[in-house]
Design a protein around this motif. Structure first.
Motif, PDB file in Angstrom:
ATOM      1  N   GLY A 116      97.668 -17.943  13.386  1.00  0.00           N
ATOM      2  CA  GLY A 116      96.698 -17.364  14.313  1.00  0.00           C
ATOM      3  C   GLY A 116      97.356 -16.344  15.243  1.00  0.00           C
ATOM      4  N   ARG A 166      99.076 -17.140   3.990  1.00  0.00           N
ATOM      5  CA  ARG A 166      99.056 -16.446   5.287  1.00  0.00           C
ATOM      6  C   ARG A 166      99.977 -15.226   5.261  1.00  0.00           C
ATOM      7  NH1 ARG A 166      98.800 -20.668  10.311  1.00  0.00           N
ATOM      8  NH2 ARG A 166      96.552 -20.677  10.353  1.00  0.00           N
ATOM      9  N   TYR A 204     113.450 -17.986   7.415  1.00  0.00           N
ATOM     10  CA  TYR A 204     113.773 -17.055   8.519  1.00  0.00           C
ATOM     11  C   TYR A 204     115.237 -16.631   8.502  1.00  0.00           C
ATOM     12  CZ  TYR A 204     115.977 -20.965  10.949  1.00  0.00           C
ATOM     13  OH  TYR A 204     116.805 -22.008  11.286  1.00  0.00           O
ATOM     14  N   ALA A 257     106.442 -16.927  16.310  1.00  0.00           N
ATOM     15  CA  ALA A 257     105.094 -17.461  16.566  1.00  0.00           C
ATOM     16  C   ALA A 257     104.841 -18.642  15.630  1.00  0.00           C
ATOM     17  CB  ALA A 257     104.042 -16.369  16.388  1.00  0.00           C
ATOM     18  N   THR A 258     105.865 -19.452  15.473  1.00  0.00           N
ATOM     19  CA  THR A 258     105.748 -20.681  14.674  1.00  0.00           C
ATOM     20  C   THR A 258     105.188 -21.783  15.567  1.00  0.00           C
ATOM     21  OG1 THR A 258     107.926 -21.365  15.360  1.00  0.00           O
ATOM     22  CG2 THR A 258     107.814 -20.046  13.353  1.00  0.00           C
ATOM     23  N   HIS A 271     110.478 -23.119  17.745  1.00  0.00           N
ATOM     24  CA  HIS A 271     110.741 -21.927  18.576  1.00  0.00           C
ATOM     25  C   HIS A 271     112.229 -21.743  18.883  1.00  0.00           C
ATOM     26  CE1 HIS A 271     106.406 -21.612  20.448  1.00  0.00           C
ATOM     27  NE2 HIS A 271     106.439 -21.396  19.147  1.00  0.00           N
ATOM     28  N   ILE A 284     114.971 -21.303  15.969  1.00  0.00           N
ATOM     29  CA  ILE A 284     114.977 -19.954  15.385  1.00  0.00           C
ATOM     30  C   ILE A 284     115.480 -18.938  16.414  1.00  0.00           C
ATOM     31  CG2 ILE A 284     113.566 -18.122  14.360  1.00  0.00           C
ATOM     32  CD1 ILE A 284     111.727 -20.298  13.200  1.00  0.00           C
ATOM     33  N   GLU A 312     107.248 -17.118  21.516  1.00  0.00           N
ATOM     34  CA  GLU A 312     105.953 -17.584  22.030  1.00  0.00           C
ATOM     35  C   GLU A 312     106.135 -18.729  23.022  1.00  0.00           C
ATOM     36  OE1 GLU A 312     103.143 -16.922  22.637  1.00  0.00           O
ATOM     37  OE2 GLU A 312     102.889 -15.134  21.448  1.00  0.00           O
ATOM     38  N   GLN A 361     101.934 -13.669  28.732  1.00  0.00           N
ATOM     39  CA  GLN A 361     101.727 -12.222  28.795  1.00  0.00           C
ATOM     40  C   GLN A 361     101.235 -11.694  30.137  1.00  0.00           C
ATOM     41  OE1 GLN A 361     100.574 -14.363  26.517  1.00  0.00           O
ATOM     42  NE2 GLN A 361      98.637 -13.739  25.624  1.00  0.00           N
ATOM     43  N   TYR A 402      97.577 -25.266  13.302  1.00  0.00           N
ATOM     44  CA  TYR A 402      96.960 -25.381  14.628  1.00  0.00           C
ATOM     45  C   TYR A 402      96.927 -26.802  15.200  1.00  0.00           C
ATOM     46  CZ  TYR A 402      94.756 -24.275  18.880  1.00  0.00           C
ATOM     47  OH  TYR A 402      94.558 -24.139  20.236  1.00  0.00           O
ATOM     48  N   TRP A 407      98.750 -29.250  14.773  1.00  0.00           N
ATOM     49  CA  TRP A 407     100.089 -29.780  15.095  1.00  0.00           C
ATOM     50  C   TRP A 407     100.289 -29.808  16.619  1.00  0.00           C
ATOM     51  CZ3 TRP A 407     102.484 -26.286  18.076  1.00  0.00           C
ATOM     52  CH2 TRP A 407     102.129 -24.938  17.933  1.00  0.00           C
ATOM     53  N   HIS A 408      99.562 -28.959  17.354  1.00  0.00           N
ATOM     54  CA  HIS A 408      99.679 -28.921  18.827  1.00  0.00           C
ATOM     55  C   HIS A 408      99.523 -30.318  19.443  1.00  0.00           C
ATOM     56  CE1 HIS A 408      99.818 -24.673  20.014  1.00  0.00           C
ATOM     57  NE2 HIS A 408      98.879 -24.385  19.151  1.00  0.00           N
ATOM     58  N   HIS A 436     100.150 -20.975  30.669  1.00  0.00           N
ATOM     59  CA  HIS A 436      99.831 -19.600  31.088  1.00  0.00           C
ATOM     60  C   HIS A 436      99.552 -19.528  32.595  1.00  0.00           C
ATOM     61  CE1 HIS A 436      99.757 -17.536  27.265  1.00  0.00           C
ATOM     62  NE2 HIS A 436      98.982 -18.475  26.734  1.00  0.00           N
TER      63      HIS A 436
HETATM   64  N1  LIG Z   1     100.665 -16.253  24.079  1.00  0.00           N
HETATM   65  C1  LIG Z   1      99.468 -16.607  23.682  1.00  0.00           C
HETATM   66  O1  LIG Z   1      98.440 -16.231  24.246  1.00  0.00           O
HETATM   67  C2  LIG Z   1      99.340 -17.512  22.482  1.00  0.00           C
HETATM   68  C3  LIG Z   1      98.077 -17.698  21.888  1.00  0.00           C
HETATM   69  C4  LIG Z   1      98.010 -18.532  20.766  1.00  0.00           C
HETATM   70  C5  LIG Z   1      99.158 -19.172  20.283  1.00  0.00           C
HETATM   71  N2  LIG Z   1     100.353 -18.982  20.920  1.00  0.00           N
HETATM   72  C6  LIG Z   1     101.568 -19.661  20.438  1.00  0.00           C
HETATM   73  O2  LIG Z   1     101.890 -19.158  19.147  1.00  0.00           O
HETATM   74  C7  LIG Z   1     102.469 -20.185  18.368  1.00  0.00           C
HETATM   75  C8  LIG Z   1     101.722 -20.294  17.044  1.00  0.00           C
HETATM   76  O3  LIG Z   1     100.418 -20.759  17.309  1.00  0.00           O
HETATM   77  P1  LIG Z   1      99.274 -20.615  16.212  1.00  0.00           P
HETATM   78  O4  LIG Z   1      98.007 -21.001  16.865  1.00  0.00           O
HETATM   79  O5  LIG Z   1      99.390 -19.259  15.576  1.00  0.00           O
HETATM   80  O6  LIG Z   1      99.705 -21.749  15.173  1.00  0.00           O
HETATM   81  P2  LIG Z   1      99.474 -21.767  13.608  1.00  0.00           P
HETATM   82  O7  LIG Z   1      99.679 -23.134  13.155  1.00  0.00           O
HETATM   83  O8  LIG Z   1      98.180 -21.079  13.285  1.00  0.00           O
HETATM   84  O9  LIG Z   1     100.629 -20.808  13.043  1.00  0.00           O
HETATM   85  C9  LIG Z   1     101.979 -21.163  12.977  1.00  0.00           C
HETATM   86  C10 LIG Z   1     102.563 -20.537  11.729  1.00  0.00           C
HETATM   87  O10 LIG Z   1     103.977 -20.710  11.722  1.00  0.00           O
HETATM   88  C11 LIG Z   1     104.376 -21.018  10.388  1.00  0.00           C
HETATM   89  N3  LIG Z   1     105.675 -21.692  10.433  1.00  0.00           N
HETATM   90  C12 LIG Z   1     105.965 -22.917  10.921  1.00  0.00           C
HETATM   91  N4  LIG Z   1     107.292 -23.157  10.824  1.00  0.00           N
HETATM   92  C13 LIG Z   1     107.838 -22.047  10.274  1.00  0.00           C
HETATM   93  C14 LIG Z   1     109.166 -21.673   9.935  1.00  0.00           C
HETATM   94  N5  LIG Z   1     110.204 -22.489  10.133  1.00  0.00           N
HETATM   95  N6  LIG Z   1     109.368 -20.458   9.395  1.00  0.00           N
HETATM   96  C15 LIG Z   1     108.328 -19.607   9.164  1.00  0.00           C
HETATM   97  N7  LIG Z   1     107.049 -19.903   9.481  1.00  0.00           N
HETATM   98  C16 LIG Z   1     106.818 -21.114  10.032  1.00  0.00           C
HETATM   99  C17 LIG Z   1     103.247 -21.879   9.841  1.00  0.00           C
HETATM  100  O11 LIG Z   1     103.232 -21.936   8.446  1.00  0.00           O
HETATM  101  C18 LIG Z   1     102.025 -21.187  10.442  1.00  0.00           C
HETATM  102  O12 LIG Z   1     101.493 -20.192   9.586  1.00  0.00           O
HETATM  103  C19 LIG Z   1     102.402 -21.465  19.201  1.00  0.00           C
HETATM  104  O13 LIG Z   1     103.649 -21.735  19.761  1.00  0.00           O
HETATM  105  C20 LIG Z   1     101.383 -21.157  20.262  1.00  0.00           C
HETATM  106  O14 LIG Z   1     101.652 -21.846  21.457  1.00  0.00           O
HETATM  107  C21 LIG Z   1     100.448 -18.150  21.978  1.00  0.00           C
END
Ligand SMILES: NC(=O)c1ccc[n+]([C@@H]2O[C@H](COP(=O)([O-])OP(=O)(O)OC[C@H]3O[C@@H](n4cnc5c(N)ncnc54)[C@H](O)[C@@H]3O)[C@@H](O)[C@H]2O)c1
Length: 404
Positions: free
Chosen positions: A19, A46, A66, A81-82, A87, A90, A104, A133, A202, A204-205, A221
């Motif tokens: 996402g 994805r 990675y 953004a995993t 986090h 990596i 992230e 942000q 998602y 997993w949160h 935030h």
């Molecule tokens: N700053 C913001 O406004 C904001 C908004 C939404 C999400 N986030 C953060 O972004 C992160 C991701 O959230 P999300 O909602 O996209 O989750 P998500 O589950 O949709 O996406 C995470 C992705 O990371 C991949 N992944 C996991 N481990 C991995 C690895 N070792 N190597 C490569 N890919 C890997 C997964 O397959 C998945 O596609 C979270 O930490 C979340 O807190 C931040």
């Protein structure tokens, strides 16, 4: 990498294309003279979906590991953004490979990782920007300036509101991971556990092995804004109360949580209710509210609203500039001091979330943390358990690459 001219292309890679990662890919690709040269995800569907949307589709390199991204010497910077549990592992590896890092929120899955990240960023002299942000928004820079100038008098309390309806997730049975997914690597440092749909994208949160609950998710935030607005860092005490009153499903993390962060001269309250979307303080679901001796300010989705007791109208305006562009500008000159959301600040806000979760998980405690010794000194007699939760046991083969 030293200073780069404005015309030179920064080659960026996005790790995690879910996402938020798909947002990263599109946003970094839109920054002038920044190319998303590589993408990485463990879910091939994805990965290919995001790659196909990039302006350089067909040329962008795609990886499921990675470490291969980090091997590529032509990559200047990565964003991560995993899921939260990946986090810091990596980010540390990326710093050691000479990359600048956008990580992230929350930057770390535990307090120990947050502290390591700050240390590694300084040691390797790289830009590490945190995904909170609002630090880059001129709207929030104006808000903090106004608070400092006393627009609502002396501020003794800030409240972080996280009132939103997050539907129950049900109970999902063990099943096979989707075809082509390296689920063992997705688990990475976390304990081995059979795949279920709820422990996956998602959701997993809501499991402690991978996420940080909604305090570390949406809460961080406005907690960061509250801390920034008050000009405070680590609290002298953290008073926790939380439970699952609403969920009766696979959730491990609370649906109701109230945390008080006590400082010498003010306090921050965190109020989370995930079973309602009625807004408060003018209809806000997610907000930071500042209470001063001469009025209050609500900072939420509707903007920044100042209400003074004497009714004198005050407006605070500004833009919502890109945290990604801000990061690339700092990378271009190789200068971490140019970051708006540096890891030194992001790590403190992440630590506040972890402390609130530790105190809640261990029976709603009054907790005290010493940031110099990096130890919990008080937690209702459960200090040993609390200190164990400052870190985690890393699965063999997935230990942290940097020890500090
Ligand atoms: N700053 C913001 O406004 C904001 C908004 C939404 C999400 N986030 C953060 O972004 C992160 C991701 O959230 P999300 O909602 O996209 O989750 P998500 O589950 O949709 O996406 C995470 C992705 O990371 C991949 N992944 C996991 N481990 C991995 C690895 N070792 N190597 C490569 N890919 C890997 C997964 O397959 C998945 O596609 C979270 O930490 C979340 O807190 C931040």
């Amino acid at each position: 990498m030293g200073q780069r001219s404005a015309n030179e292309t920064i080659r960026h890679a996005v790790i995690g294309t879910g996402g938020m990662g798909s947002n990263h890919a599109g946003s970094f690709a839109a920054i002038p003279n920044c190319e998303v040269a590589a993408l990485c995800d463990l879910d091939p569907t994805r990965l290919s979906g995001v790659a196909a949307k990039l302006p350089n589709k067909g040329r962008v390199k795609t990886y499921d590991d990675y470490r291969r991204v980090l091997d590529d010497k032509s990559i200047d910077s990565v964003s991560i953004a995993t899921c939260d549990h990946w986090h810091t592992p990596i980010a540390l590896a990326a710093l050691m490979a000479g990359k600048h890092v956008y990580v992230e929120k929350p930057c770390a899955h535990n307090v120990h990782e947050a502290n390591l990240l700050v240390k590694a960023a300084a040691q390797y002299k790289k830009c590490v920007q945190h995904g909170t942000q609002r630090r880059s928004w001129s709207l929030h820079k104006a808000l903090v300036k106004a608070l400092r100038e006393g627009v609502i008098g002396k501020v003794y309390t800030a409240k972080v509101i996280n009132n939103q309806l997050r539907e129950p997730i049900g109970r999902k049975p063990v099943s096979a991971p989707p075809a082509g997914v390296n689920y063992d690597r997705w688990l990475g440092p976390a304990p081995k556990h059979d795949f279920t749909e709820n422990r996956w994208h998602y959701n997993w949160h809501w499991f402690w092995d991978y996420g940080t609950g909604d305090l570390g998710n949406d809460g961080v935030h406005h907690l960061d804004v509250a801390r920034w607005g008050l000009g405070v860092g680590y609290p002298k005490a953290v008073i926790c109360s939380g439970a699952q009153y609403f969920y009766n499903d696979d959730h491990e993390t609370p649906d109701t949580q109230t945390v008080v962060y006590q400082y010498e001269s003010c306090q921050i309250l965190y109020e989370m209710r995930l079973w309602t979307n009625y807004g408060i303080e003018g209809g806000e679901e997610n907000a930071a509210v500042f209470y001063g001796t001469e009025g209050m300010i609500v900072d939420g989705a509707k903007g920044v609203t100042v209400m003074r007791i004497d009714k004198r109208p005050v407006t605070i305006t500004g833009g919502k500039e890109s945290n990604f562009a801000d990061f690339i500008a700092a990378v271009r000159v190789g200068d971490p001091s140019k970051l708006s959301a540096p890891i030194t600040e992001g790590a403190i806000s992440a630590v506040l979330c972890h402390l609130g979760n530790i105190g809640t998980r261990l029976g709603n405690q009054h907790l005290e943390y010493d940031p110099v010794a990096q130890k919990i000194t008080q937690c209702g007699g459960r200090e040993a358990e609390a200190n164990r939760l400052l870190t985690r046991t890393y699965r063999k083969g997935y230990e942290l690459p940097y020890k500090g």
